[in-house]
Design a protein around this motif. Structure first.
Motif, PDB file in Angstrom:
ATOM      1  N   ASP A 491       0.845  -1.189   0.000  1.00 33.25           N
ATOM      2  CA  ASP A 491       0.000   0.000   0.000  1.00 33.25           C
ATOM      3  C   ASP A 491       0.887   1.248   0.000  1.00 33.25           C
ATOM      4  N   THR A 492       0.269   2.422   0.034  1.00 35.85           N
ATOM      5  CA  THR A 492       1.044   3.663  -0.093  1.00 35.85           C
ATOM      6  C   THR A 492       1.905   3.942   1.129  1.00 35.85           C
ATOM      7  N   PHE A 493       1.711   3.178   2.208  1.00 34.59           N
ATOM      8  CA  PHE A 493       2.547   3.336   3.389  1.00 34.59           C
ATOM      9  C   PHE A 493       3.685   2.318   3.427  1.00 34.59           C
ATOM     10  N   GLY A 494       3.790   1.490   2.344  1.00 34.01           N
ATOM     11  CA  GLY A 494       4.866   0.520   2.266  1.00 34.01           C
ATOM     12  C   GLY A 494       4.571  -0.809   2.932  1.00 34.01           C
ATOM     13  N   LYS A 495       3.342  -0.997   3.426  1.00 33.09           N
ATOM     14  CA  LYS A 495       2.968  -2.254   4.070  1.00 33.09           C
ATOM     15  C   LYS A 495       2.597  -3.288   3.001  1.00 33.09           C
ATOM     16  N   ILE A 496       3.145  -4.502   3.135  1.00 34.60           N
ATOM     17  CA  ILE A 496       2.809  -5.572   2.188  1.00 34.60           C
ATOM     18  C   ILE A 496       1.361  -5.999   2.407  1.00 34.60           C
ATOM     19  N   VAL A 497       0.572  -5.942   1.342  1.00 34.72           N
ATOM     20  CA  VAL A 497      -0.826  -6.341   1.436  1.00 34.72           C
ATOM     21  C   VAL A 497      -1.091  -7.654   0.707  1.00 34.72           C
ATOM     22  N   MET A 498      -0.115  -8.103  -0.093  1.00 29.97           N
ATOM     23  CA  MET A 498      -0.289  -9.377  -0.798  1.00 29.97           C
ATOM     24  C   MET A 498       1.075  -9.942  -1.175  1.00 29.97           C
ATOM     25  N   ASN A 499       1.229 -11.263  -1.003  1.00 33.60           N
ATOM     26  CA  ASN A 499       2.418 -11.986  -1.467  1.00 33.60           C
ATOM     27  C   ASN A 499       1.947 -13.232  -2.187  1.00 33.60           C
ATOM     28  N   THR A 500       2.291 -13.339  -3.469  1.00 33.94           N
ATOM     29  CA  THR A 500       1.844 -14.465  -4.287  1.00 33.94           C
ATOM     30  C   THR A 500       3.041 -15.129  -4.951  1.00 33.94           C
ATOM     31  N   VAL A 501       3.172 -16.429  -4.759  1.00 29.78           N
ATOM     32  CA  VAL A 501       4.238 -17.180  -5.421  1.00 29.78           C
ATOM     33  C   VAL A 501       3.838 -17.414  -6.873  1.00 29.78           C
TER      34      VAL A 501
END
Length: 539
Positions: A491-501
């Motif tokens: 997101d715009t704050f740098g927080k990971i919102v999704m990780n997909t292999v």
């Protein structure tokens, strides 16, 4: 004083246009006096200490002295002060002729509650402790106080507005000296006839103090013109169209862009002439442009147009003391100018007056330097995306400063020193940009959907649709990249919102749980970023 400033309500300079009949009280016609926080028709207007004034200040026969920066216009002995003097006499006569129906004791306050009406005291009056003005749910309720002698307030006495009462509907007509002790909280327009007004240290005025003939003296006060009664919501100037510069957080059209230490950047970083060095791709959510390319060329051209726009905006208010900038000053949505280099100390408050679309433009015709731990604080709905700083010369944000808004620096270097937090952009038309272990986030607005490849021209990845709704598809054209491959979205704050292999050439990604907005992505293969860009969720 800081807590007091942070709780400041909505501020306006405009006049009162409508009249309301409430309990035999009618609002007087203030005319141009409504624009003034402090004014004498005949007498000096002076300050000691650091006062924070929102509204015009002036005298029609005298001088205004020692105020420092005022969020308003100084008018001494000019056509505006002459008109204000005439309007003040009209307002005074209307208040003086109001027919009183309530006759309280001369000792006001002590927890008493008054309803709307015209009050008359035949001699001197004193305010002690708290006086409550109760509108009983009617915001048009008018309170008029006719005091036929001096008015004094005791230390820390207060006028409190309850049940919808508004300061713009409160009026005090005083036939004699007005003396407010330190810590007084006064509400309403105070008119002293043929007498002086003094406002003590630490007092707060939501209203105006006006004298027909007499000096006005304030000492370290917070004073601002009231809201309501037909006043408009300030919106400031029209914001510039950032075009392609909207996607850059750190940029120079002509000069190196360098970093030392661990800086976290959200947005693109680059220069159109020179090299971009020292930025770790793992800490940059966006594109790093190590050398000039098509994107940097477009940004340089657009930045010149942005600069021309903010540079030529006509200003509303001149801040007369650039070397004393900050120091808990409150600014409202306007175009401001400082005609020399500015030294920013301590804190600046930007008050949007409840309008989240309000725009602030600060033009500085010289360099800008901040003190350590300097802060730009946004209040009452102000947003960093609507704040623009035009600076002619070098910019140096000292260690651990917190800065909001887009810096547009013309013909000067930008230095963002250790621990600086920037919510906006640092853009130079001609000069080096250096960052030292900062945290910078571009404000919203970057809607670019182009595919950006970092390291390998053959590592083309297609993402479609983009913008997306409930799902999107990722296609890796170069099969050799599909090894220990994954997609990370932030997101715009740098927080990971999704990780997909990623294990195959075509992958459909479920996105229905992502709120609408702009996201950044990185596709990583074998620990190396092979592509980065922006994705947009639209529901």
């Amino acid at each position: 004083m800081k807590n007091l400033l942070q709780s400041i309500l909505i501020v306006t300079f405009t006049g009162i246009g409508a009249c309301y009949n409430v309990a035999n009280a009618q609002t007087p016609t203030l005319g141009t006096t409504a624009n003034f926080a402090l004014f004498s028709a005949n007498g000096a207007v002076s300050n000691t200490g650091i006062s924070h004034i929102t509204g015009n200040v002036g005298s029609n026969k005298g001088a205004s002295t020692a105020f420092g920066n005022v969020n308003g216009v100084m008018h001494d002995n000019d056509t505006v002060s002459a008109k204000c003097s005439a309007d003040l006499l009209i307002a005074y006569n209307q208040i003086n002729k109001a027919i009183a129906t309530i006759f309280p004791a001369p000792l006001l306050g002590n927890g008493a509650t008054f309803v709307a009406g015209v009050y008359s005291i035949t001699g001197a009056a004193t305010l002690n402790l708290d006086l409550n003005l109760d509108a009983k749910g009617n915001p048009n309720s008018v309170f008029i106080f006719q005091i036929q002698g001096p008015l004094s307030t005791n230390v820390n006495s207060q006028i409190k507005l309850i049940n919808g009462a508004l300061a713009c509907n409160v009026f005090w007509k005083v036939e004699g000296l007005v003396s407010m002790a330190s810590g007084t909280s006064m509400k309403g327009t105070v008119i002293a006839n043929n007498a002086a007004i003094t406002v003590g240290t630490g007092s707060k005025l939501e209203g105006r103090v006006l004298s027909t003939t007499g000096a006005i003296t304030v000492a370290g006060v917070l004073a601002y013109t009231p809201v309501g009664c037909g006043s408009i919501v300030l919106s400031g100037p029209k914001a510039p169209d950032l075009v392609s510069t909207v996607c850059y957080t750190v940029f120079s059209s002509n000069g190196p862009v360098t970093n030392t230490g661990i800086s976290t950047i959200k947005g693109d970083v680059g220069t159109n002439v020179g090299l971009t060095t020292g930025y770790n791709p793992l800490n940059v959510t966006g594109k790093i442009h190590p050398i000039a390319d098509g994107s940097t060329a477009a940004c340089a051209a657009d930045l010149l147009n942005v600069y021309k726009y903010v540079n030529t905006l006509p200003y509303d208010i001149e801040l007369l003391y650039p070397a004393q900038f900050g120091k808990n000053l409150v600014l409202t949505p306007h175009t401001y100018i400082m005609k020399a280099a500015a030294t920013f100390t301590d804190t600046l408050y930007l008050d949007a007056a409840g309008n989240t679309n309000a725009v602030f433009v600060i033009q500085i015709n010289g360099a800008l330097t901040t003190s350590t731990h300097a802060k730009v604080i946004l209040t009452n709905g102000a947003e960093a995306k609507n704040v623009f700083w035009k600076i002619e010369g070098a910019v140096s944000l000292s260690d651990y400063s917190i800065f909001n808004g887009s810096i547009i620096c013309n013909n000067g270097a930008i230095n963002l020193n250790t621990g600086v937090t920037l919510n906006g952009r640092a853009l130079a038309t001609n000069g080096a940009v250096g960052t030292v272990a900062i945290n910078a986030t571009m404000t919203p607005g970057c809607l670019a959907t182009d595919i950006e490849s970092f390291d390998d021209g053959n590592a083309t990845i297609a993402i479609y649709p983009n913008p997306f709704n409930t799902s999107t598809t990722l296609v890796i054209n170069n099969l050799s990249q599909i090894h220990n491959c994954e997609l990370n979205m932030f997101d715009t704050f740098g927080k990971i919102v999704m990780n997909t292999v990623i294990t195959k050439q075509t992958t459909t990604i479920e996105t229905s749980n992502l709120p609408s907005g702009v996201y950044f992505y990185k596709v990583i293969g074998n620990g190396k970023t092979i592509q980065s860009g922006k994705m947009i969720s639209q529901h």
